[in-house]
Enzyme design. Sequence first.
Site, short mmCIF file in Angstrom:
data_model
loop_
_atom_site.label_atom_id
_atom_site.label_comp_id
_atom_site.label_asym_id
_atom_site.label_seq_id
_atom_site.Cartn_x
_atom_site.Cartn_y
_atom_site.Cartn_z
N HIS A 60 25.48 43.27 74.29
CA HIS A 60 24.91 42.08 73.67
C HIS A 60 23.58 42.34 72.99
CE1 HIS A 60 27.44 39.75 76.85
NE2 HIS A 60 28.16 40.12 75.81
N CYS A 88 18.28 50.23 61.83
CA CYS A 88 18.35 50.31 60.37
C CYS A 88 19.81 50.23 59.96
CB CYS A 88 17.72 51.60 59.87
SG CYS A 88 17.84 51.80 58.07
N CYS A 125 20.57 53.75 57.54
CA CYS A 125 20.69 55.12 58.08
C CYS A 125 21.04 55.15 59.56
CB CYS A 125 19.41 55.91 57.83
SG CYS A 125 17.99 55.38 58.83
#
Length: 479
Positions: A134, A142, A145
């Site tokens: 969760h 990110c 990347c």
Amino acid sequence: MSLGYAEKLSYIEDVGNVGMVEYFDPSHLLREKIDQLAIMIKKSKHLVVFTGAGISTSCGIPDFRGPKGIWTLQREGKALPEASLPFHRAAPSLTHMALVELEKAGILKFVISQNVDGLHLRSGIPREKLAELHGNSFMETCPSCGAEYFRDFEVETIGLKETSRRCSVAKCGARLKDTVLDWEDALPPKEMNPAEKHCKQADIVLCLGTSLQITPACNLPLKALRGGGKVIIVNLQKTPKDKKACLVIHGFVDKVIAGVMDQLSMQIPPFVRIDLFQIILVQALSNDKRYVNWTLQVASAHGQRAALPFIKSVEISFLDREDYKAAILDKQPFRLKRRTAYNKAFEMVLKLNFSDGCGCSSLEIDVPVDFKVSTDCFDFDKDYIFQKLRDKAVLESRCGQNAVIERKTILTPRSDVTTYAIVTNVVQYSKTCKAALDSLSNGDLKKRKASVTGTGSSRKRSKGPSKCKSRSENIRGYM
């Protein structure tokens, strides 16, 4: 503690059963079940642990469905409990640290958690051996990347939304996102796939402190059954999966795990928290080159605009310089602006006053300043320094140990940035463990210990390369 997370969730009418009755096995039966669990763990070849809110209640984090759970109180129209300390300062429980020891011994292969408190990662479970189904209230990721950033502050959003920070990976710079799911969000494959894989491989899935109600996560442990594995449940409330389990224990998770570790003759390691901060000195020479306009900032290692939650205020004084006025910085950003003669060196003393939940109240750091001398830049082996700090903190049984781990110079504007690591909490579990064992034992527990430990040698973690692709290499930040 988890109150902020609960309040950020979208409204939903049906959150399942709440206000669930708690059951406690009689002491003699509880001891027998602990013995049985210890024997099964010792014989296990692929142990997977599946955790819920019940393993963090002893950390001061309320659960959701218990008699005093958040959703229970909300449904009853009662006021929510007040946090005993800030969410970001919660320390791992005895159970969290026992799992770390079991993983280091090569017994525990994988941890699956439904919690968003980040305590498994903070306790020391390797990222590649952890699925946070969760999300994590302290993690940003990110989307470009895949880099992960483990913060010392609670990320301000949930629902996989963009945050105010960007990726620091070279040539990336994408806007980061939080990792905590809202009700309508699907479980991320990055977490779900390895969790499902390990449940299918498991000979034991040990469920700790979970009511096993939230789908599809609650069905993961049952995947072990298809391959001949077993499900064990330790929880104060009854669960919908009890009939599928070979062993159900109704008792406090910490008490059960303390008994198991004692039966296995394994010690529960201390928890040492290390936090990072930066001292930034920005300077600009006056037009006549006689004076320097400078700014000192005590900042987060996660970025100058990020919160620095474990520091409450900064007191600044100047050694042997009565003409330099002292200052108290009690609001973030902690920033001091001054103008001094270019050719006069001086030394500042920074007293950092720590926030509630830290194990020490303050720390003093000397900062010598000489604008005519260039600053040496370096980047030490952080893992080595962290381990030295941990070892010293455990040996001295206190916090406050600190070290410089990096120093760099930025040319425009001219800035010297020094990054410090400091031990802010040391938690020993020996007293907690002893209290749990004393409440279990009337002498019988130690008598039966030999039958559990036997004479075989203990397993150690393999020194060879992991078969799992490491995710920990992409995590920025520290615990």
